[in-house]
Motif scaffolding. Sequence first.
Motif, PDB file in Angstrom:
ATOM      1  N   HIS A   1      36.684  48.214  37.727  1.00  0.00           N
ATOM      2  CA  HIS A   1      36.471  49.423  36.970  1.00  0.00           C
ATOM      3  C   HIS A   1      36.015  49.253  35.492  1.00  0.00           C
ATOM      4  O   HIS A   1      37.112  48.731  34.817  1.00  0.00           O
ATOM      5  CB  HIS A   1      38.088  50.140  36.959  1.00  0.00           C
ATOM      6  CG  HIS A   1      37.749  51.520  36.995  1.00  0.00           C
ATOM      7  ND1 HIS A   1      38.548  52.351  35.643  1.00  0.00           N
ATOM      8  CD2 HIS A   1      37.193  52.762  37.636  1.00  0.00           C
ATOM      9  CE1 HIS A   1      38.106  53.544  35.651  1.00  0.00           C
ATOM     10  NE2 HIS A   1      37.363  53.836  36.836  1.00  0.00           N
ATOM     11  N   ILE A   2      34.895  49.518  35.242  1.00  0.00           N
ATOM     12  CA  ILE A   2      34.394  49.136  34.083  1.00  0.00           C
ATOM     13  C   ILE A   2      33.772  50.433  33.270  1.00  0.00           C
ATOM     14  O   ILE A   2      33.209  51.389  33.989  1.00  0.00           O
ATOM     15  CB  ILE A   2      33.121  48.243  34.140  1.00  0.00           C
ATOM     16  CG1 ILE A   2      33.761  46.829  34.811  1.00  0.00           C
ATOM     17  CG2 ILE A   2      32.459  47.858  32.668  1.00  0.00           C
ATOM     18  CD1 ILE A   2      32.481  45.936  35.203  1.00  0.00           C
TER      19      ILE A   2
ATOM     20  N   ASN B   1      45.076  47.845  40.776  1.00  0.00           N
ATOM     21  CA  ASN B   1      44.760  48.092  39.432  1.00  0.00           C
ATOM     22  C   ASN B   1      43.520  48.523  39.200  1.00  0.00           C
ATOM     23  O   ASN B   1      42.928  49.196  39.572  1.00  0.00           O
ATOM     24  CB  ASN B   1      45.371  47.174  38.337  1.00  0.00           C
ATOM     25  CG  ASN B   1      46.889  47.039  38.612  1.00  0.00           C
ATOM     26  OD1 ASN B   1      47.475  48.026  38.447  1.00  0.00           O
ATOM     27  ND2 ASN B   1      47.446  45.765  38.376  1.00  0.00           N
ATOM     28  N   SER B   2      42.699  47.457  38.303  1.00  0.00           N
ATOM     29  CA  SER B   2      41.402  48.060  38.173  1.00  0.00           C
ATOM     30  C   SER B   2      40.288  47.046  38.952  1.00  0.00           C
ATOM     31  O   SER B   2      39.226  47.038  38.610  1.00  0.00           O
ATOM     32  CB  SER B   2      41.044  47.417  36.576  1.00  0.00           C
ATOM     33  OG  SER B   2      41.117  46.274  36.439  1.00  0.00           O
ATOM     34  N   ILE B   3      40.809  46.309  39.948  1.00  0.00           N
ATOM     35  CA  ILE B   3      39.905  45.782  40.634  1.00  0.00           C
ATOM     36  C   ILE B   3      39.954  46.154  42.137  1.00  0.00           C
ATOM     37  O   ILE B   3      41.070  46.739  42.580  1.00  0.00           O
ATOM     38  CB  ILE B   3      40.252  44.279  40.882  1.00  0.00           C
ATOM     39  CG1 ILE B   3      41.662  43.992  41.182  1.00  0.00           C
ATOM     40  CG2 ILE B   3      40.107  43.503  39.540  1.00  0.00           C
ATOM     41  CD1 ILE B   3      42.156  42.330  41.540  1.00  0.00           C
ATOM     42  N   ALA B   4      39.225  45.992  43.005  1.00  0.00           N
ATOM     43  CA  ALA B   4      39.107  46.299  44.527  1.00  0.00           C
ATOM     44  C   ALA B   4      38.019  45.493  45.405  1.00  0.00           C
ATOM     45  O   ALA B   4      37.135  44.741  44.740  1.00  0.00           O
ATOM     46  CB  ALA B   4      38.543  48.062  44.539  1.00  0.00           C
ATOM     47  N   VAL B   5      38.648  45.390  46.672  1.00  0.00           N
ATOM     48  CA  VAL B   5      37.556  44.474  47.501  1.00  0.00           C
ATOM     49  C   VAL B   5      37.469  45.390  48.633  1.00  0.00           C
ATOM     50  O   VAL B   5      38.412  45.887  49.188  1.00  0.00           O
ATOM     51  CB  VAL B   5      38.416  43.195  47.886  1.00  0.00           C
ATOM     52  CG1 VAL B   5      37.520  42.382  48.891  1.00  0.00           C
ATOM     53  CG2 VAL B   5      38.382  42.441  46.701  1.00  0.00           C
ATOM     54  N   ALA B   6      36.208  45.634  49.090  1.00  0.00           N
ATOM     55  CA  ALA B   6      35.895  46.282  50.332  1.00  0.00           C
ATOM     56  C   ALA B   6      35.119  45.461  51.242  1.00  0.00           C
ATOM     57  O   ALA B   6      34.194  44.458  50.975  1.00  0.00           O
ATOM     58  CB  ALA B   6      34.678  47.302  49.930  1.00  0.00           C
TER      59      ALA B   6
ATOM     60  N   PHE C   1      25.894  48.334  40.991  1.00  0.00           N
ATOM     61  CA  PHE C   1      25.865  46.966  40.601  1.00  0.00           C
ATOM     62  C   PHE C   1      26.293  46.897  39.136  1.00  0.00           C
ATOM     63  O   PHE C   1      25.234  47.467  38.184  1.00  0.00           O
ATOM     64  CB  PHE C   1      24.909  45.996  40.917  1.00  0.00           C
ATOM     65  CG  PHE C   1      24.719  45.770  42.516  1.00  0.00           C
ATOM     66  CD1 PHE C   1      25.485  44.492  42.699  1.00  0.00           C
ATOM     67  CD2 PHE C   1      24.036  46.294  43.255  1.00  0.00           C
ATOM     68  CE1 PHE C   1      25.337  43.997  44.056  1.00  0.00           C
ATOM     69  CE2 PHE C   1      24.121  46.171  44.534  1.00  0.00           C
ATOM     70  CZ  PHE C   1      24.525  44.868  45.010  1.00  0.00           C
ATOM     71  N   TYR C   2      26.983  46.072  38.688  1.00  0.00           N
ATOM     72  CA  TYR C   2      27.144  45.475  37.419  1.00  0.00           C
ATOM     73  C   TYR C   2      26.057  44.548  37.037  1.00  0.00           C
ATOM     74  O   TYR C   2      25.625  44.014  37.785  1.00  0.00           O
ATOM     75  CB  TYR C   2      28.256  44.897  37.002  1.00  0.00           C
ATOM     76  CG  TYR C   2      28.744  44.406  35.714  1.00  0.00           C
ATOM     77  CD1 TYR C   2      28.974  45.125  34.657  1.00  0.00           C
ATOM     78  CD2 TYR C   2      28.555  42.958  35.435  1.00  0.00           C
ATOM     79  CE1 TYR C   2      29.226  44.666  33.224  1.00  0.00           C
ATOM     80  CE2 TYR C   2      28.934  42.389  34.127  1.00  0.00           C
ATOM     81  CZ  TYR C   2      29.130  43.454  33.242  1.00  0.00           C
ATOM     82  OH  TYR C   2      29.286  42.695  31.806  1.00  0.00           O
ATOM     83  N   LYS C   3      25.183  44.765  35.739  1.00  0.00           N
ATOM     84  CA  LYS C   3      24.300  43.949  35.700  1.00  0.00           C
ATOM     85  C   LYS C   3      24.218  42.636  35.917  1.00  0.00           C
ATOM     86  O   LYS C   3      23.277  41.849  36.298  1.00  0.00           O
ATOM     87  CB  LYS C   3      23.582  44.446  34.043  1.00  0.00           C
ATOM     88  CG  LYS C   3      24.512  43.757  33.009  1.00  0.00           C
ATOM     89  CD  LYS C   3      24.033  44.217  31.611  1.00  0.00           C
ATOM     90  CE  LYS C   3      25.067  43.839  30.572  1.00  0.00           C
ATOM     91  NZ  LYS C   3      24.980  42.378  30.592  1.00  0.00           N
TER      92      LYS C   3
END
Length: 150
Positions: A133-134, A109-114, A59-61
């Motif tokens: 993507h960070i 690109n830099s995003i995704a959904v699962a 997780f991103y904070k």
Amino acid sequence: MKLSLIIAWLLSFPLGGHAQNVKNMKTSQTAETEIRNVIENYYFKGIYEGNTDILAKAFYKDALLFGDVNGVPYFKTAEQYIEGVGNRISPQKSGKDFKAEIISIDIMNSIAVAKLNVRMYDFNYYNFITFNHIDRQWMIVNKTLTNVQP
């Protein structure tokens, strides 16, 4: 005249089109592999074992979680969610069934959904997990969920 015809003929072919597609395909395959790794080795494993150190790596904070559980609205920060996982008896320790599967992953690109299905205890959760993507890694930035009765 001949030179003009040769140049016109050469320009009629797409430049680098095939090589670009191969590169994009490799990038997508790499991204999908990385996302699957986060889901399977951090998200699913952390939930199953109740291991908050592993789960927090997914997780991103500042990620947020929304949804409903049996019609009751659900909202938590990633920190609250991870703490809750740590304070309950894990599926592993309970000896109850745990089945988690990846239904689909879409990447752009830099995003995704699962889209995931997680069955544990008496719940049949469907999750839509958004990744970003960070700092060169895929992290969960949002989770939406609902419990679907069989």
